[in-house]
Design an enzyme around this catalytic site. Structure first.
Site, short mmCIF file in Angstrom:
data_model
loop_
_atom_site.label_atom_id
_atom_site.label_comp_id
_atom_site.label_asym_id
_atom_site.label_seq_id
_atom_site.Cartn_x
_atom_site.Cartn_y
_atom_site.Cartn_z
N CYS A 413 0.74 -1.50 -0.12
CA CYS A 413 0.27 0.05 0.08
C CYS A 413 0.95 1.22 0.05
O CYS A 413 0.55 2.21 -0.54
CB CYS A 413 -0.84 -0.18 1.21
SG CYS A 413 -0.04 -0.05 2.80
N HIS A 457 -1.96 0.97 7.16
CA HIS A 457 -2.36 1.29 5.73
C HIS A 457 -1.87 2.50 5.31
O HIS A 457 -1.42 3.30 6.26
CB HIS A 457 -3.78 1.08 5.41
CG HIS A 457 -4.25 0.85 4.06
ND1 HIS A 457 -3.45 0.16 3.01
CD2 HIS A 457 -5.01 1.61 3.39
CE1 HIS A 457 -4.21 0.21 1.89
NE2 HIS A 457 -5.36 1.24 2.15
N ASP A 474 -8.07 5.50 -2.26
CA ASP A 474 -7.00 4.65 -2.06
C ASP A 474 -6.66 3.66 -3.21
O ASP A 474 -7.38 2.81 -3.69
CB ASP A 474 -7.86 3.63 -0.84
CG ASP A 474 -6.84 2.69 -0.42
OD1 ASP A 474 -5.75 2.40 -0.95
OD2 ASP A 474 -7.28 2.12 0.80
#
Lengths: 659, 336
Positions: A413, A457, A474
């Site tokens: 991520c 994250h 995202d």
């Protein structure tokens, strides 16, 4: 000579007592052993073993000069091993060494008590390393053995064999539990520390930092450690909305992202909100930093915390202890404003970095008019190109954004968030990186959510103009939607057993494993809330329910003393009960006596059963038959050689009634 | 004063004492716990040290905000408090019976028999019974008995104290105590025990028995020639004259038999205070004591004459005891 001296004259350290003392210290040191240099464990074993041998064979103690030299040598050894004699680790090592020495030179009753008290201290030192349920249970056993040692050293002479000494210790421990609970709940709690803690009081625990370099978050993703737990007042929002906001990062040098300085306020910042609020309580594990996490987007600020313009929550003090705070968030929100500083900062890129990414972004900028179109296009780019979401991306050695975007295309991520933010900035869309946690594991048993370090994250926020404001994007979700919808485990399946074999457990096994883990997690959560996290705040709220004002320490102390005395009185009554005899005949006869006593016929002290029966029959001739039968049976069971059956006696007593 | 003492005499508990004990101080029953025999309890120095250690642990718990350290501190504190209850229970409810002791000679041992009654109650451990050898001595010559008591049991304890001076020797106060179970508290119960042991004078002196008077005549009697009718043997008891020991049997290792003579045709002896060749009262009493034993051993009838007390001629166990008691309780103040 005082009474105590007179009564303990002739006390000696027997082999049995020595075994008690060495064994209890050994048990308390076992969990410490892996944390200490091996020579300390070896030294302890040698000292205790030698002393046991010496007691057994009656060898004298070594000269005190020799003992003194050994003490100095071991102190030097501790110093050499730790570089200090203070602090948690070196302190525990010193205590362990001293305990061994004390065992080796023990001779009189006082020494034995010192050994046991040292043992109790060593139990506490274990709690500085671990406060888990298994540690607690193990230490309960250790405490029972230490108390057994107290019985062994203080009881003289003793008909109590070691097993009974241990049993007595366990019984007294059990009887002590109610008083302990009351003291635990009612003792006025203040939050520490009272003085400075040693630097190594809390070992470094992993957690999010306020910078992000590739490898930081994927490093965390291997950790099952709990970051925080969340208990929602109402329904738990959908997994894809569970973005736990942490540090917001503005600045980049091309590789590492860092937070900028920002103004902190104690009043919540207003923002446009829709839908119903989400209320929840977070219990955060100590992580030695100030970050507090909240669901996007927090509308309230917990006590002792502040909020930045980027909606980051920060504790006033470092989170050194487990902490609980309550927040209200709105998952449907808009942040429709930006400062001039942010507008420029949100477009900055380190000079001379990511030429290929800039080139791509400029192309998009020329082709597309609206920022939203650019964002959509970028997400499409991530989806269309063969990007892979993986925990173990190949090492990026040169320009890490360009290399990731155009060569390796494998990343975690942080790679996606960082590359996406760079692309946005290059395309003229103000953007920033937000770090935190995403998702969490739902525990049906406790109805709470556990967020672990592996849920860490990173994502982006882009400024889409006055109307839409800052919007969360995202990019990881574009590549691995499972990560966002169902969490880490779904995105990257874990394997049980050695990785080489890559065993995939079957579905029922996995389900059973999951439910077991959930039960344990619920237990752990209760333990954390009620045992470890029971502080001033929790005490105040609990006692408020009973109408006790926990901030009034005098009142609290009165309550505490009252409850303790009441419990002790109860325990005292329990102790003064006549013991249950094992002999069924005696039990039956006592029942018979009680029946007669209720009719006013009480057996006198020292009156034999036969005399008693005669007297009863004189006053109540109507009972003669039954009384003499029962008495005869009892006497023959107890005293005659041929005995009798206690069950028949019991039946006769049960049938015996007085009108 | 001494005579007043000897009036009260009733053996409520049959003990090992024989009939002569009827003149010793009364025995008694004592219950530990209820008034007036309260059980007291205080921490020992290890108890105080433990409290300090707990204080340090509590500070540590507060400082580190360590939940389990709190739990341990409170658990140990509760354990100590509960142990206090156990210490109390270990003593309370016990019943102590003291039976009348047998008289003893000065210089021998006074034995007091205690029965510790634990019937109908749970076992007790590590009881200490402290007593004082000599209640009048300025330095404390204390002795301690350690004992355990099984559930539902009665224990018999013998407390031996040196019989020091003639007269009534009190057992003094007994202190029952226990540091059970952890030695952090000491519970104790002081008992004022009335029991006293009658101590006869030490039999001493080498003066020969006075001459026996012929039957009916007290004066100018002839000394017994030892040719009375031989009546048999019995075992030696302290105070027997060495002349009556059957030494040949001793040589054959057959114990210490003492020859007995029938005193049927023996004359009466008059043992008089004034006849002892000494000016010291105690020496005279010791000599008289010796004479009484010798005369009794020889089976003579004898009478005792003390200033202020006359005991008519007689023989047998009861007579011997009456004479010895008169000697034991003789006080120069009573001389008139």
């Amino acid at each position: 000579m005082t009474s105590a001296e007179l009564e303990t004259r002739g006390w000696h350290l027997s082999f049995e007592r020595m075994v008690w003392l060495s064994l209890s210290l050994l048990l308390v040191l076992v969990p410490h052993a892996p944390r200490m240099p091996a020579w300390i464990s070896v030294l302890f074993l040698v000292l205790a073993g030698w002393r046991l041998y010496a007691v057994k064979t009656g060898k004298p103690l070594p000269h005190r000069y020799i003992m003194g030299a050994v003490v100095l040598a071991t102190l030097a050894g501790v110093y050499l091993s730790y570089g200090t004699l203070t602090g948690r680790d070196a302190g525990v090592a010193m205590l362990a060494v001293l305990a061994g020495m004390k065992i080796a030179e023990s001779r009189v009753l006082r020494d034995a008590y010192v050994v046991v008290f040292l043992g109790f201290f060593l139990v506490v030192t274990n709690f500085l390393y671990s406060e888990s349920i298994p540690t607690g249970l193990y230490m309960l056993v250790v405490v029972a053995v230490l108390i057994g040692s107290l019985v062994a050293i203080s009881t003289e002479p003793s008909a109590l064999v070691p097993q009974r000494q241990l049993r007595l210790a366990a019984v007294i421990l059990l009887q002590a539990v109610p008083v302990m609970l009351v003291a635990f709940l009612l003792f006025p709690r203040i939050s520490g520390p009272l003085w400075g803690l040693p630097k190594d009081a809390f070992s470094a625990r992993s957690g999010l930092s306020n910078t992000m370099t590739p490898g930081d978050i994927s490093g965390l993703s291997l950790s099952d450690e709990v970051a925080f737990r969340v208990r929602f007042d109402g329904e738990i929002p959908d997994n894809r909305e569970l973005y736990w906001r942490g540090p917001v990062l503005w600045k980049t040098d091309g590789r590492t992202w860092t937070a900028g300085e920002s103004f902190r306020r104690s009043k919540p910042i207003d923002f446009a909100r829709r839908g119903s609020p989400v209320d929840y309580v977070i219990t955060i594990e100590p992580h030695q930093r100030r970050w507090l996490f909240a669901l996007e987007l927090p509308a309230t600020i917990p006590r002792m915390a502040t909020m930045s313009a980027e909606f980051e929550l920060r504790s006033v003090k470092r989170v050194r202890n487990r902490m609980r705070y309550r927040v209200r968030s709105y998952t449907d929100y808009q942040i429709p404003w930006i400062s001039r500083g942010e507008l420029t900062e949100g477009l900055e890129l380190a000079a001379g970095t990511h030429p290929r990414a800039r080139e791509l972004a400029l192309k998009w900028r020329r082709e597309l008019a609206h920022p939203r179109a650019i964002v959509e296009h970028a997400l499409e780019y991530f989806r269309d190109q063969p990007f892979v979401y993986t925990l173990t991306p190949p090492l990026l050695t040169r320009d890490n954004v360009d290399e990731f975007l155009f060569e390796t295309r494998q990343g975690f991520c942080e790679n996606f968030a960082s590359a996406f933010t760079v692309l946005m900035r290059a395309a003229g869309v103000p953007a920033r990186v937000v770090t935190g946690y995403q998702g969490g594991e739902l525990n049906e048993l406790g109805n709470f959510l556990t967020v672990r370090q592996r849920d860490a994250h990173a994502w982006s926020e882009v400024w889409l103009g006055e109307v839409e404001g800052w919007v969360r994007v995202d990019p990881t979700g574009a590549v691995a939607p499972a990560r966002i919808e169902s969490g880490m485990e779904a995105a990257i399946p874990r394997t049980l057993g050695p990785g080489a074999l890559n065993l995939q457990p079957s579905e029922p096994v996995r389900r059973a494993w999951r439910s077991l883990r959930h039960s344990l997690e619920a237990l752990n959560n209760a333990w954390n809330e009620w045992v470890l996290g029971y502080g001033p705040e929790r005490q105040r709220r609990l006692l408020n329910q009973f109408g006790i004002d926990a901030t009034d320490f005098t009142r609290l102390a009165v309550w505490l003393i009252f409850c303790v005395l009441a419990l002790l009185a109860g325990t005292s009554l329990l102790l003064s009960r006549r013991p249950r005899t094992r002999d069924p005949a005696i039990r039956a006869y006592r029942k018979f006596q009680n029946k007669l006593a209720r009719a006013g016929l009480e057996r006198a002290q020292g009156e034999g059963p036969l005399d008693f029966a005669k007297r009863v029959i004189r006053t109540r001739p109507d009972l003669a038959l039954q009384v003499s039968r029962i008495t005869d049976m009892y006497v023959s069971i107890r005293y005659a050689r041929e005995g009798g059956d206690a069950r028949i006696l019991n039946r006769a007593v049960a049938a015996f009634g007085i009108q | 004063m001494n005579t007043a003492r000897s009036v009260r005499a009733a053996a409520e508990i049959p003990g090992p004492a024989d009939a002569t004990s009827a003149s010793t101080r009364p025995p008694g029953l004592y219950a530990l716990g209820p008034k007036p025999n309260r059980v007291y309890i205080l921490p020992t120095r290890y108890g105080y040290a433990f409290t300090l250690a707990l204080g340090a642990m509590l500070l540590g718990a507060i400082n580190y905000n360590n939940g389990l350290a709190y739990v341990l501190t409170f658990l140990l504190a509760s354990v100590a408090l509960v142990s206090m209850l156990h210490a109390n229970r270990n003593l309370a409810g016990l019943k102590l019976g003291v039976s009348a002791p047998k008289p003893a000679f000065a210089g021998s041992t006074a034995r007091f028999y205690l029965s510790i009654d634990n019937r109908g109650q749970a076992a007790r451990y590590a009881l200490n019974v402290r007593y004082r050898y000599d209640p009048d001595a300025s330095d404390k010559l204390d002795g301690v008995h350690h004992t355990d008591l099984a559930a539902d049991a009665v224990a018999r304890e013998v407390i031996e104290a040196p019989a020091i001076r003639r007269g009534f020797q009190p057992l003094g106060d007994l202190v029952f105590s226990t540091r059970f179970p952890f030695g952090l508290f000491r519970a104790w119960c002081p008992l004022k025990i009335g029991a006293e042991c009658l101590v006869y004078p030490r039999p001493e002196g080498r003066q020969a028995l006075p001459a026996r008077a012929a039957a009916g005549t007290r004066e100018n009697g002839l000394r017994g020639d030892g040719r009375d009718d031989f009546a048999g043997f019995r075992d030696y008891v302290p105070g027997d004259s060495p002349r009556q020991i059957h030494w040949k049997a001793v040589a054959r290792e057959q114990g210490l038999p003492v020859k007995l003579f029938s005193g049927a045709n023996a004359g009466e002896l008059l043992l008089r205070f004034e006849d002892v060749n000494s000016t010291r009262t105690e020496a005279r009493l010791s000599q008289l004591c010796r004479w009484v034993l010798d005369a009794d051993g020889a089976g003579f009838r004898y009478a005792l004459s003390l200033p202020g007390a006359e005991i008519p001629p007689g023989d047998g166990e009861v007579h011997r005891h009456a004479c010895l008691k008169a000697l034991a309780l003789f006080s120069s103040g009573a001389r008139s």
